[in-house]
Design a protein around this motif. Structure first.
Motif, PDB file in Angstrom:
ATOM      1  N   ALA A 157      45.385  46.097  29.229  1.00 33.13           N
ATOM      2  CA  ALA A 157      44.182  46.156  30.011  1.00 33.13           C
ATOM      3  C   ALA A 157      43.738  47.083  30.977  1.00 33.13           C
ATOM      4  O   ALA A 157      42.793  48.182  31.279  1.00 33.13           O
ATOM      5  CB  ALA A 157      44.436  44.504  30.508  1.00 33.13           C
ATOM      6  N   ASP A 158      45.814  47.622  31.473  1.00 29.85           N
ATOM      7  CA  ASP A 158      45.412  48.844  32.230  1.00 29.85           C
ATOM      8  C   ASP A 158      44.331  49.717  31.881  1.00 29.85           C
ATOM      9  O   ASP A 158      43.610  50.534  32.372  1.00 29.85           O
ATOM     10  CB  ASP A 158      46.251  49.257  32.838  1.00 29.85           C
ATOM     11  CG  ASP A 158      47.153  48.139  34.079  1.00 29.85           C
ATOM     12  OD1 ASP A 158      46.224  47.853  34.955  1.00 29.85           O
ATOM     13  OD2 ASP A 158      48.261  48.412  33.853  1.00 29.85           O
ATOM     14  N   LYS A 172      42.729  51.675  35.242  1.00 30.81           N
ATOM     15  CA  LYS A 172      41.824  50.798  35.905  1.00 30.81           C
ATOM     16  C   LYS A 172      42.523  49.501  36.615  1.00 30.81           C
ATOM     17  O   LYS A 172      43.626  49.204  36.196  1.00 30.81           O
ATOM     18  CB  LYS A 172      40.200  50.157  35.090  1.00 30.81           C
ATOM     19  CG  LYS A 172      40.837  49.375  33.591  1.00 30.81           C
ATOM     20  CD  LYS A 172      39.776  48.481  33.288  1.00 30.81           C
ATOM     21  CE  LYS A 172      40.281  47.732  32.731  1.00 30.81           C
ATOM     22  NZ  LYS A 172      39.095  45.973  31.864  1.00 30.81           N
ATOM     23  N   MET A 173      42.133  49.136  37.660  1.00 27.95           N
ATOM     24  CA  MET A 173      42.170  47.967  38.327  1.00 27.95           C
ATOM     25  C   MET A 173      41.851  46.857  39.136  1.00 27.95           C
ATOM     26  O   MET A 173      40.824  47.103  40.132  1.00 27.95           O
ATOM     27  CB  MET A 173      43.404  48.725  39.449  1.00 27.95           C
ATOM     28  CG  MET A 173      44.370  49.651  39.676  1.00 27.95           C
ATOM     29  SD  MET A 173      45.803  48.121  38.602  1.00 27.95           S
ATOM     30  CE  MET A 173      47.041  49.902  38.066  1.00 27.95           C
ATOM     31  N   GLU A 174      40.727  46.572  38.416  1.00 33.20           N
ATOM     32  CA  GLU A 174      39.180  45.581  38.421  1.00 33.20           C
ATOM     33  C   GLU A 174      39.954  44.431  38.386  1.00 33.20           C
ATOM     34  O   GLU A 174      38.794  43.746  39.457  1.00 33.20           O
ATOM     35  CB  GLU A 174      38.562  46.227  37.104  1.00 33.20           C
ATOM     36  CG  GLU A 174      37.783  47.915  37.304  1.00 33.20           C
ATOM     37  CD  GLU A 174      37.093  48.333  36.541  1.00 33.20           C
ATOM     38  OE1 GLU A 174      36.604  48.762  35.847  1.00 33.20           O
ATOM     39  OE2 GLU A 174      37.219  46.737  35.338  1.00 33.20           O
ATOM     40  N   ARG A 175      40.348  43.282  38.190  1.00 31.05           N
ATOM     41  CA  ARG A 175      40.724  42.418  38.070  1.00 31.05           C
ATOM     42  C   ARG A 175      41.951  41.828  38.410  1.00 31.05           C
ATOM     43  O   ARG A 175      43.298  42.497  38.458  1.00 31.05           O
ATOM     44  CB  ARG A 175      40.119  41.599  36.363  1.00 31.05           C
ATOM     45  CG  ARG A 175      39.612  41.896  35.667  1.00 31.05           C
ATOM     46  CD  ARG A 175      39.175  41.259  34.281  1.00 31.05           C
ATOM     47  NE  ARG A 175      37.472  41.204  33.565  1.00 31.05           N
ATOM     48  CZ  ARG A 175      36.765  40.454  34.023  1.00 31.05           C
ATOM     49  NH1 ARG A 175      36.926  39.240  34.859  1.00 31.05           N
ATOM     50  NH2 ARG A 175      35.591  40.502  33.499  1.00 31.05           N
ATOM     51  N   HIS A 176      42.422  40.801  39.520  1.00 30.60           N
ATOM     52  CA  HIS A 176      43.261  40.076  39.759  1.00 30.60           C
ATOM     53  C   HIS A 176      44.056  39.621  38.880  1.00 30.60           C
ATOM     54  O   HIS A 176      43.909  39.160  38.030  1.00 30.60           O
ATOM     55  CB  HIS A 176      42.871  38.959  40.821  1.00 30.60           C
ATOM     56  CG  HIS A 176      41.828  38.157  40.579  1.00 30.60           C
ATOM     57  ND1 HIS A 176      40.559  38.070  40.842  1.00 30.60           N
ATOM     58  CD2 HIS A 176      41.815  36.819  39.910  1.00 30.60           C
ATOM     59  CE1 HIS A 176      40.031  37.053  40.868  1.00 30.60           C
ATOM     60  NE2 HIS A 176      40.909  36.402  40.281  1.00 30.60           N
ATOM     61  N   ASP A 192      39.646  44.261  26.974  1.00 29.82           N
ATOM     62  CA  ASP A 192      39.513  43.872  27.491  1.00 29.82           C
ATOM     63  C   ASP A 192      40.326  42.636  26.916  1.00 29.82           C
ATOM     64  O   ASP A 192      40.609  41.851  25.429  1.00 29.82           O
ATOM     65  CB  ASP A 192      37.683  42.704  26.504  1.00 29.82           C
ATOM     66  CG  ASP A 192      37.173  41.472  27.405  1.00 29.82           C
ATOM     67  OD1 ASP A 192      37.967  41.136  28.316  1.00 29.82           O
ATOM     68  OD2 ASP A 192      36.181  40.989  26.972  1.00 29.82           O
ATOM     69  N   ARG A 219      47.680  41.339  35.618  1.00 32.01           N
ATOM     70  CA  ARG A 219      46.221  41.431  36.068  1.00 32.01           C
ATOM     71  C   ARG A 219      45.675  41.978  34.754  1.00 32.01           C
ATOM     72  O   ARG A 219      46.270  42.673  33.969  1.00 32.01           O
ATOM     73  CB  ARG A 219      46.282  42.844  37.349  1.00 32.01           C
ATOM     74  CG  ARG A 219      47.097  44.059  36.728  1.00 32.01           C
ATOM     75  CD  ARG A 219      47.409  45.925  37.531  1.00 32.01           C
ATOM     76  NE  ARG A 219      48.034  46.716  37.160  1.00 32.01           N
ATOM     77  CZ  ARG A 219      49.162  46.889  37.216  1.00 32.01           C
ATOM     78  NH1 ARG A 219      50.085  46.281  38.405  1.00 32.01           N
ATOM     79  NH2 ARG A 219      49.924  48.046  36.677  1.00 32.01           N
ATOM     80  N   ASN A 220      44.228  42.342  35.019  1.00 26.62           N
ATOM     81  CA  ASN A 220      42.886  43.241  34.777  1.00 26.62           C
ATOM     82  C   ASN A 220      42.400  42.116  33.717  1.00 26.62           C
ATOM     83  O   ASN A 220      42.099  42.580  32.208  1.00 26.62           O
ATOM     84  CB  ASN A 220      43.661  44.613  34.140  1.00 26.62           C
ATOM     85  CG  ASN A 220      43.102  45.291  35.401  1.00 26.62           C
ATOM     86  OD1 ASN A 220      42.661  45.634  35.940  1.00 26.62           O
ATOM     87  ND2 ASN A 220      44.214  46.120  35.331  1.00 26.62           N
ATOM     88  N   LYS A 221      42.990  40.979  33.457  1.00 23.16           N
ATOM     89  CA  LYS A 221      42.917  40.116  32.153  1.00 23.16           C
ATOM     90  C   LYS A 221      42.366  39.520  32.953  1.00 23.16           C
ATOM     91  O   LYS A 221      42.174  38.430  33.940  1.00 23.16           O
ATOM     92  CB  LYS A 221      44.012  39.198  31.962  1.00 23.16           C
ATOM     93  CG  LYS A 221      45.106  40.412  31.917  1.00 23.16           C
ATOM     94  CD  LYS A 221      46.163  39.637  31.019  1.00 23.16           C
ATOM     95  CE  LYS A 221      48.007  40.553  30.726  1.00 23.16           C
ATOM     96  NZ  LYS A 221      49.128  40.078  30.849  1.00 23.16           N
TER      97      LYS A 221
END
Length: 395
Positions: free
Chosen positions: A27-28, A360-364, A32, A65-67
Motif C-alpha cells: 500500500a505504501d 505515499k502516506m495518504e490513508r489513515h 490499492d 496505514r494506506n488501506k
C-alpha cells in the motif's frame, strides 16, 4: 507522479502482523489494498493493548496505514461470493488462514485462478502448505523457538530469550512482499498468475544466515553468545565509565587503530590478538583488556574518538532517544496522520526511499468496514444490494 504499484489491487484477508505488514508495504508503494475483516472488525490487534489512543490500539495502527477496509462474513456463501467478485478484478489475493480453510470455503488458489488466471495468490501460514506440520497454527513466539532463533539469543546463564520484536512476522511480511512483486513482474512476461506459499518457519530458518551456515559446515551446535559475535572480535557491547556502547571492529586495521585510541597500542601487535581468528580464540581475555581501558572515560568520549577514526561504534538508545535523533527526523521516519477516532497519531515511516515513484502516506489505518459501501459499489453492487447485504449481516 504515480506510485510504483499504482493500479495494482490487493484483496487482503490477513490479520495480526505478518500479512498486514506485507500489505502495508504494498500500500505504501501505491497498491490499492482492500483489508477484509468480519463485521465489527476481526483483526485481533484492534484490541491488543495498552497503549490505546482514544480506544484505538497502537499495535493495529503500526501495520495498517494506506488501506481501505471492508467487512464481510466469510462464514456465509454470500460473503464468499463477494470475495470472488472482488478477486475477479484484483491482481493479488493474500490470506493467513490455517492450511485447508480456503479450500473449505472454495476460495483456494485452484478455484480463484479459474475466476482470474492472472491472479497472484499468496498464502502465509505458520508451517507452509506441505509437510507433516502444515495444519498446525503458527505464532511468532513459537516459531522463534522451533527455528533455533531463541537457542542463539541471550546468554548461557540467561537461558533462551526471544527477540524483542515479533521479528519472524516482520521478516515473513517482507519476504511475502518481495515474492508478490516478483510474481507480478513475471506476470508481465507470461500473462499468468501463480501461487505463493509462505511459511513463518521457513522464513525464520532462512534468517539464521551465517549462524546456520556455521552449523551446516562445522556440525557444531552454536551456543548463546549474548551480544558477542561468533565469527568477529571485538564485535559486542562494552562497558564504559557511564554505561555500555557497541564496538563493531571488522578488520585488523580497525583493531590496531582501536588499540592506539584507547591507549594500548602494543596489544594490537601481539600474536594472540593480531588476526581476527586469534582474537576469536582469545575473546574473553581481550574483552577484559578493552573494557579496562574504556571504563576510564564515558561512552560519548569514546564514540566521538572512534567515529573520527572510522571505528564502527554506537550508543544503545532507548525509544525516546531514537525518535528524537536528528538522523531519524531527517529521514522522515516519523509520519503524522489524523485518525477519525484516535485523533492525531504518529507512526513509523517507510524506509523505502524512491527518487521518482515516492512512497505515499495518504490513508489513515482504517476503521473496520470504513470503505465497505465504496468498495462494493466499485465492484458493481447497487446501493439497494449493499443495503440488503448490511441488513442480512453479510457485510
Amino acid at each position: 507522479m504515480k506510485a510504483a504499484l499504482d493500479g495494482i489491487k490487493v484483496v487482503d484477508l490477513t490479520r495480526v502482523l505478518a500479512g498486514p505488514y506485507c500489505t502495508m508495504i504494498l500500500a505504501d508503494l501505491g497498491a490499492d489494498v482492500i483489508k477484509v475483516e468480519a463485521p465489527g472488525g476481526s483483526d485481533e490487534t484492534r484490541s491488543w493493548g495498552p497503549p490505546f489512543q482514544n480506544g484505538v490500539s497502537a499495535y493495529y495502527l503500526c501495520a495498517n496505514r494506506n488501506k481501505r477496509s471492508i467487512t464481510v462474513n466469510l462464514k456465509t456463501e454470500e460473503g464468499r461470493e463477494i470475495i470472488r467478485k472482488l478477486t475477479k478484478e484484483a491482481d493479488v489475493l493474500i490470506h493467513n488462514f490455517k492450511t485447508g480453510s480456503m479450500e473449505k470455503w472454495m476460495l483456494d488458489y485452484d478455484t480463484m485462478k479459474t475466476i482470474n488466471p492472472k491472479l497472484v495468490y499468496c498464502s502465509i501460514t505458520g508451517f507452509g502448505e506441505t509437510g507433516p506440520d502444515r495444519h498446525l497454527p503458527g505464532y511468532d513466539y513459537i516459531i522463534q523457538g522451533l527455528s533455533g532463533l531463541m537457542s542463539i539469543t541471550g546468554y548461557e546463564e540467561s537461558g533462551p530469550i526471544k527477540i524483542g520484536v515479533a521479528m519472524v512476522d516482520i521478516l515473513t511480511g517482507l519476504y511475502s512482499a518481495i515474492a508478490i512483486e516478483a510474481a507480478l513482474y513475471e506476470r508481465e512476461k507470461s500473462g499468468q498468475g501463480q501461487k505463493i506459499d509462505m511459511s513463518l518457519l521457513d522464513t525464520a530458518v532462512s534468517s539464521l544466515a551465517n549462524v546456520a551456515s556455521n552449523y551446516l559446515i562445522s556440525g557444531n551446535v552454536p551456543k548463546r553468545l549474548g551480544n558477542d559475535h561468533p565469527n568477529i572480535v571485538p564485535y559486542s557491547t562494552f562497558k564504559t565509565m557511564d554505561g555500555e556502547m557497541i564496538i563493531a571492529v571488522g578488520n585488523n586495521r580497525q583493531f590496531s587503530t582501536l588499540c592506539e585510541i584507547i591507549g594500548i597500542p602494543e596489544v594490537g601487535y601481539l600474536e594472540k590478538y593480531k588476526t581476527n581468528d586469534a582474537r576469536v580464540k582469545n575473546s574473553k581475555e581481550l574483552t577484559r583488556i578493552i573494557e579496562n581501558q574504556l571504563q576510564l572515560k564515558p561512552a560519548d568520549h569514546w564514540i566521538t574518538l572512534f567515529t573520527q577514526n572510522q571505528i564502527p561504534c554506537g550508543p544503545i538508545q532507548t525509544m525516546d532517544q531514537v525518535f528524537t535523533h536528528p538522523q531519524i527526523i531527517a529521514r522522515e521516519m516519523v509520519v503524522n496522520f489524523t485518525h477519525p477516532e484516535a485523533g492525531k497519531v504518529k507512526l513509523v515511516g517507510s524506509p523505502i526511499k524512491l527518487s521518482r515513484t515516492k512512497v505515499k502516506m495518504e490513508r489513515h489505518p482504517p476503521l473496520a468496514g470504513e470503505h465497505t459501501s465504496e468498495v462494493l459499489q466499485q465492484a458493481g453492487f447497487s446501493k439497494d444490494e449493499i443495503v440488503k447485504l448490511m441488513e442480512e449481516k453479510i457485510v
